[in-house]
Design a protein around this motif. Structure first.
Motif, PDB file in Angstrom:
ATOM      1  N   LEU A 119       1.922  -7.680  45.472  1.00 36.89           N
ATOM      2  CA  LEU A 119       0.859  -7.056  44.684  1.00 36.89           C
ATOM      3  C   LEU A 119      -0.219  -8.076  44.332  1.00 36.89           C
ATOM      4  O   LEU A 119      -1.420  -7.813  44.494  1.00 36.89           O
ATOM      5  CB  LEU A 119       1.446  -6.444  43.413  1.00 36.89           C
ATOM      6  CG  LEU A 119       0.452  -5.783  42.451  1.00 36.89           C
ATOM      7  CD1 LEU A 119      -0.242  -4.603  43.120  1.00 36.89           C
ATOM      8  CD2 LEU A 119       1.168  -5.324  41.176  1.00 36.89           C
ATOM      9  N   ALA A 120       0.198  -9.243  43.861  1.00 31.11           N
ATOM     10  CA  ALA A 120      -0.761 -10.282  43.478  1.00 31.11           C
ATOM     11  C   ALA A 120      -1.557 -10.771  44.680  1.00 31.11           C
ATOM     12  O   ALA A 120      -2.769 -10.999  44.595  1.00 31.11           O
ATOM     13  CB  ALA A 120      -0.028 -11.445  42.819  1.00 31.11           C
ATOM     14  N   THR A 121      -0.885 -10.924  45.826  1.00 27.81           N
ATOM     15  CA  THR A 121      -1.563 -11.408  47.033  1.00 27.81           C
ATOM     16  C   THR A 121      -2.562 -10.379  47.555  1.00 27.81           C
ATOM     17  O   THR A 121      -3.693 -10.715  47.922  1.00 27.81           O
ATOM     18  CB  THR A 121      -0.530 -11.731  48.128  1.00 27.81           C
ATOM     19  OG1 THR A 121       0.387 -12.718  47.629  1.00 27.81           O
ATOM     20  CG2 THR A 121      -1.214 -12.264  49.375  1.00 27.81           C
ATOM     21  N   GLY A 122      -2.152  -9.119  47.593  1.00 25.21           N
ATOM     22  CA  GLY A 122      -3.034  -8.071  48.097  1.00 25.21           C
ATOM     23  C   GLY A 122      -4.233  -7.814  47.211  1.00 25.21           C
ATOM     24  O   GLY A 122      -5.259  -7.298  47.663  1.00 25.21           O
ATOM     25  N   PHE A 123      -4.128  -8.204  45.941  1.00 23.06           N
ATOM     26  CA  PHE A 123      -5.217  -7.943  45.005  1.00 23.06           C
ATOM     27  C   PHE A 123      -6.469  -8.740  45.350  1.00 23.06           C
ATOM     28  O   PHE A 123      -7.582  -8.317  45.029  1.00 23.06           O
ATOM     29  CB  PHE A 123      -4.770  -8.268  43.582  1.00 23.06           C
ATOM     30  CG  PHE A 123      -5.755  -7.841  42.524  1.00 23.06           C
ATOM     31  CD1 PHE A 123      -5.767  -6.541  42.065  1.00 23.06           C
ATOM     32  CD2 PHE A 123      -6.664  -8.740  41.992  1.00 23.06           C
ATOM     33  CE1 PHE A 123      -6.671  -6.138  41.089  1.00 23.06           C
ATOM     34  CE2 PHE A 123      -7.566  -8.357  41.018  1.00 23.06           C
ATOM     35  CZ  PHE A 123      -7.569  -7.049  40.568  1.00 23.06           C
ATOM     36  N   ALA A 124      -6.320  -9.881  46.006  1.00 27.08           N
ATOM     37  CA  ALA A 124      -7.485 -10.709  46.342  1.00 27.08           C
ATOM     38  C   ALA A 124      -8.455  -9.936  47.232  1.00 27.08           C
ATOM     39  O   ALA A 124      -9.674  -9.941  47.004  1.00 27.08           O
ATOM     40  CB  ALA A 124      -7.033 -11.998  47.016  1.00 27.08           C
ATOM     41  N   ASP A 125      -7.931  -9.250  48.258  1.00 29.28           N
ATOM     42  CA  ASP A 125      -8.790  -8.446  49.127  1.00 29.28           C
ATOM     43  C   ASP A 125      -9.368  -7.255  48.367  1.00 29.28           C
ATOM     44  O   ASP A 125     -10.527  -6.879  48.558  1.00 29.28           O
ATOM     45  CB  ASP A 125      -8.004  -7.950  50.342  1.00 29.28           C
ATOM     46  CG  ASP A 125      -7.599  -9.089  51.271  1.00 29.28           C
ATOM     47  OD1 ASP A 125      -8.291 -10.126  51.260  1.00 29.28           O
ATOM     48  OD2 ASP A 125      -6.596  -8.938  51.993  1.00 29.28           O
ATOM     49  N   PHE A 126      -8.551  -6.662  47.516  1.00 32.60           N
ATOM     50  CA  PHE A 126      -8.997  -5.531  46.696  1.00 32.60           C
ATOM     51  C   PHE A 126     -10.171  -5.953  45.810  1.00 32.60           C
ATOM     52  O   PHE A 126     -11.187  -5.256  45.722  1.00 32.60           O
ATOM     53  CB  PHE A 126      -7.822  -5.045  45.843  1.00 32.60           C
ATOM     54  CG  PHE A 126      -8.167  -3.970  44.849  1.00 32.60           C
ATOM     55  CD1 PHE A 126      -8.187  -2.638  45.219  1.00 32.60           C
ATOM     56  CD2 PHE A 126      -8.458  -4.293  43.532  1.00 32.60           C
ATOM     57  CE1 PHE A 126      -8.495  -1.640  44.300  1.00 32.60           C
ATOM     58  CE2 PHE A 126      -8.765  -3.314  42.606  1.00 32.60           C
ATOM     59  CZ  PHE A 126      -8.784  -1.977  42.993  1.00 32.60           C
ATOM     60  N   ALA A 127     -10.045  -7.112  45.171  1.00 32.42           N
ATOM     61  CA  ALA A 127     -11.102  -7.597  44.283  1.00 32.42           C
ATOM     62  C   ALA A 127     -12.375  -7.887  45.062  1.00 32.42           C
ATOM     63  O   ALA A 127     -13.483  -7.555  44.624  1.00 32.42           O
ATOM     64  CB  ALA A 127     -10.634  -8.849  43.544  1.00 32.42           C
ATOM     65  N   PHE A 212      -5.462 -11.988  37.870  1.00 34.51           N
ATOM     66  CA  PHE A 212      -4.545 -10.894  38.178  1.00 34.51           C
ATOM     67  C   PHE A 212      -3.249 -11.411  38.790  1.00 34.51           C
ATOM     68  O   PHE A 212      -2.177 -10.834  38.567  1.00 34.51           O
ATOM     69  CB  PHE A 212      -5.206  -9.891  39.123  1.00 34.51           C
ATOM     70  CG  PHE A 212      -4.393  -8.630  39.317  1.00 34.51           C
ATOM     71  CD1 PHE A 212      -4.443  -7.615  38.377  1.00 34.51           C
ATOM     72  CD2 PHE A 212      -3.576  -8.472  40.418  1.00 34.51           C
ATOM     73  CE1 PHE A 212      -3.687  -6.458  38.532  1.00 34.51           C
ATOM     74  CE2 PHE A 212      -2.816  -7.318  40.596  1.00 34.51           C
ATOM     75  CZ  PHE A 212      -2.873  -6.309  39.647  1.00 34.51           C
ATOM     76  N   ALA A 213      -3.334 -12.491  39.561  1.00 34.33           N
ATOM     77  CA  ALA A 213      -2.131 -13.065  40.165  1.00 34.33           C
ATOM     78  C   ALA A 213      -1.132 -13.496  39.096  1.00 34.33           C
ATOM     79  O   ALA A 213       0.084 -13.492  39.324  1.00 34.33           O
ATOM     80  CB  ALA A 213      -2.503 -14.252  41.047  1.00 34.33           C
ATOM     81  N   ILE A 214      -1.638 -13.855  37.919  1.00 35.79           N
ATOM     82  CA  ILE A 214      -0.766 -14.212  36.796  1.00 35.79           C
ATOM     83  C   ILE A 214      -0.308 -12.956  36.055  1.00 35.79           C
ATOM     84  O   ILE A 214       0.880 -12.766  35.782  1.00 35.79           O
ATOM     85  CB  ILE A 214      -1.494 -15.169  35.829  1.00 35.79           C
ATOM     86  CG1 ILE A 214      -1.826 -16.482  36.537  1.00 35.79           C
ATOM     87  CG2 ILE A 214      -0.645 -15.437  34.588  1.00 35.79           C
ATOM     88  CD1 ILE A 214      -2.699 -17.422  35.721  1.00 35.79           C
ATOM     89  N   ASN A 215      -1.258 -12.072  35.753  1.00 35.91           N
ATOM     90  CA  ASN A 215      -0.939 -10.869  34.979  1.00 35.91           C
ATOM     91  C   ASN A 215       0.003  -9.925  35.725  1.00 35.91           C
ATOM     92  O   ASN A 215       0.793  -9.208  35.107  1.00 35.91           O
ATOM     93  CB  ASN A 215      -2.217 -10.122  34.616  1.00 35.91           C
ATOM     94  CG  ASN A 215      -3.121 -10.915  33.687  1.00 35.91           C
ATOM     95  OD1 ASN A 215      -2.768 -12.004  33.243  1.00 35.91           O
ATOM     96  ND2 ASN A 215      -4.289 -10.378  33.393  1.00 35.91           N
ATOM     97  N   ALA A 216      -0.123  -9.889  37.071  1.00 42.28           N
ATOM     98  CA  ALA A 216       0.663  -8.949  37.876  1.00 42.28           C
ATOM     99  C   ALA A 216       2.043  -9.487  38.229  1.00 42.28           C
ATOM    100  O   ALA A 216       2.801  -8.810  38.921  1.00 42.28           O
ATOM    101  CB  ALA A 216      -0.098  -8.604  39.152  1.00 42.28           C
TER     102      ALA A 216
END
Length: 465
Positions: A119-127, A212-216
Motif C-alpha cells: 500500500l505504501a509503495t503503490g501510493f507514490a504513483d497514486f500521489a 503516507f509511507a509512514i502513516n499507512a
C-alpha cells in the motif's frame, strides 16, 4: 482788576540720530568651492548698506548620486507554469468543483506487514498522478482496532485507556499503532494537496508520499479482532462529530471530512470484519443474518453522519455523497451460510460494498468496488481508485479550454507542452494552435485521446514583475 502775565518757555533739544551699521558675515564650510574654484573659509559683507552678500554657486558634489537619465530599461518578466491533467478516454479534461476527502482504514493485525508495504509503495504513483494542486484532496488513515479507543487497558494505546487513539493527532495517527508516542512519526496525520510555501509540486508530491509511507504502515501489533466498520463508527464519533468540526469555518486541523466534499472510504484488510453493533443477532460473525445487520447498521451510521454534516438549517440533504471500496481477500465460493471465518474471509466488507452499490440516493455509491489484497502490487488498484475519484467527482469541460490561474502579459508568447506522468515531453503544441483570450487558453488541432490517461498539459506564460 489785576492782570496776570504768564510766560511759556519752549525748549527745543537737538536729537542725535545714530545709525549703526551691522556687519554681516556668512561662513561657508571649509573647503567649499566658489564658481572660480577657490577655497574660502568666510565671505566678507558687501560695502553697500542693506545689500545681502553674494554667495557663490557651489559646484557639483562628486559624491552625489547622478539623476536618472531618460534611457528606458527593458522589462524583465516573471514566468508561471500551470499544469492540467488529460483524460484520454473522453478527449476532455476535468476540474474538481468540490474538495475530496479520503479515509483509509488499515488492518494492523499480525498478518498485514506485506500488505501495508504494498500500500505504501503503490501510493507514490497514486500521489504523482492524482494528488496534485489541480485537485483539492485530503487523506488520512486509521486502523481496524480504533474501536478500542477509551476502552482498553493496554498502555500502548495511550493514556486514559487510549482515549485519543481514535483521533487524527500527531503521535496517534501518524505512525506505528498501537505504540502511541513511540517509533517513527510523520507528524502529519492528514495529508493535503495544498502546496505550502517553499515547496514545488514535485517536492511536495515526494513529501506526501513519504508521509503516507509512514502513516499507512501502522505495524502488525494491533488487536487481532479486526473491526473496520466499528472503528469507522468510533472515529466519526470521537474525531469528526466534535463541535470544532461542525463550525461554519473549521480551523481545527484534526478534522478530516469537510462540508459538501466528495468522500471515499477505503478498507484494507486480509480478514473478515468482526464488528458487532447494538442489537446484532448473536452468532458467528460471518452468518448471513449477522453480516446483513452489521453492514446495514454500519452503512446507516455513515449515511447519517454525512447527511448531517452537509445539511444546513432548514435544508435537509438526501445525498450523503460518498463511496466505500475494499482491498480484501476475495470471498471464496462456498454456501451462503458460512459457519467458520475460513470460508468467508472478506465476506462482511464485500457485503458492505454491495449495499453501497445498491444505494440509489447516493451519487457516488455506485463506484464502490472490491479489489484483491493478494495482488503482487497495489499500483494498479490505487490508479483505478484515483481514476474513479477524479472522474466521478469532477465537472467535465472541453479539453480545448483551460483557465489559467493568472492573467498573462498581453502580446507575450505562451507555450504549451503535453507531458508524460514523469515529465517527459510528448508534444510541443505549435504556437499557431494556441489561442489566448484573457485568462482562457484554447488548444486547436490536437487529439488528446492519443495520449496516456496520466498525461498532462503545461502552459508557461509571462507575468508582469
Amino acid at each position: 482788576m489785576k492782570s496776570t502775565t504768564r510766560f511759556i518757555f519752549i525748549f527745543i533739544l537737538p536729537i542725535s540720530l545714530v545709525i549703526a551699521g551691522c556687519e554681516q558675515r556668512v561662513e561657508l564650510e571649509k573647503g567649499q568651492l566658489t564658481d572660480k574654484g577657490s577655497s574660502l573659509s568666510q565671505l566678507e559683507p558687501s560695502d553697500e548698506p542693506g545689500v545681502d552678500p553674494i554667495i557663490p554657486e557651489v559646484g557639483p558634489d562628486p559624491t552625489a548620486t547622478p539623476s536618472p537619465s531618460n534611457t528606458s530599461t527593458p522589462i524583465v518578466y516573471e514566468f508561471k507554469t500551470d499544469t492540467f491533467q488529460i483524460l484520454n478516454r473522453t478527449n476532455k479534461t476535468v476540474t474538481v468543483p468540490q474538495p475530496v476527502d479520503i479515509l483509509w482504514v488499515i488492518d494492523n493485525s499480525g498478518s498485514m506487514g506485506d500488505d501495508q508495504t504494498k500500500l505504501a509503495t503503490g501510493f507514490a504513483d497514486f500521489a504523482g498522478a492524482y494528488l496534485t494542486a489541480q485537485y483539492d484532496i485530503r487523506t488520512a488513515a486509521i486502523t481496524t482496532d480504533v474501536y478500542l479507543a477509551g476502552n482498553t487497558s493496554n498502555s500502548a494505546y495511550g493514556p486514559n485507556k487510549g482515549a485519543l487513539y481514535s483521533r487524527l493527532l500527531p503521535g496517534y495517527a501518524d505512525g506505528k499503532r498501537p505504540g502511541v508516542l513511540t517509533g517513527t512519526r510523520s507528524g502529519e496525520p492528514i495529508i493535503s494537496t495544498l502546496i505550502p510555501s517553499g515547496y514545488s509540486q514535485e517536492s511536495w508530491t515526494s513529501h506526501m508520499s513519504s508521509v503516507f509511507a509512514i502513516n499507512a504502515k501502522p505495524g502488525t501489533t494491533g488487536n487481532g479482532n479486526e473491526r473496520g466498520m466499528q472503528s469507522i463508527d468510533k472515529f466519526l464519533l470521537d474525531n469528526e462529530e466534535r463541535p470544532e468540526c461542525r463550525q461554519a469555518t473549521v480551523t481545527d486541523s484534526s478534522c478530516l471530512f469537510r462540508k459538501n466534499s466528495a468522500r471515499a472510504i477505503v478498507i484494507v484488510s486480509d480478514e473478515n470484519d468482526s464488528s458487532t453493533f447494538p442489537g446484532a443477532p448473536v452468532g458467528n460473525s460471518v452468518l448471513d443474518a449477522v453480516v446483513d445487520f452489521n453492514t446495514s447498521y454500519g452503512k446507516s451510521r455513515m449515511d447519517n453522519f454525512f447527511l448531517a454534516l452537509d445539511s444546513t438549517e432548514g435544508v435537509a440533504k438526501v445525498n450523503p455523497n460518498y463511496f466505500v471500496s475494499a482491498i480484501i481477500n476475495p470471498v471464496l465460493t462456498s454456501p451462503s451460510n458460512c459457519t467458520t471465518s475460513s470460508c468467508a474471509s472478506g465476506k462482511t466488507y464485500n457485503a458492505l460494498v454491495n449495499k453501497m452499490k445498491a444505494a440509489s440516493v447516493n451519487a457516488l455509491s455506485s463506484f464502490s468496488s472490491v479489489y484483491d489484497i493478494t495482488s503482487a502490487s497495489y499500483s494498479g488498484i490505487l490508479s483505478t481508485l484515483g481514476q474513479t475519484i477524479i472522474s466521478n467527482v469532477s465537472t467535465v469541460v472541453p479539453v480545448s479550454a483551460f483557465s489559467l490561474s493568472a492573467a498573462p502579459v498581453a502580446g507575450q508568447a505562451i507555450s504549451a507542452q503535453i507531458l508524460s506522468d514523469v515529465g517527459a515531453v510528448l508534444l510541443n503544441v505549435p504556437a499557431a494552435d494556441i489561442v489566448l483570450t484573457g485568462n482562457e487558453v484554447r488548444i486547436r488541432n490536437v487529439d488528446f485521446t492519443t495520449f496516456p490517461v496520466s498525461a498532462k498539459i503545461a502552459f508557461t506564460y509571462a507575468l508582469m514583475p
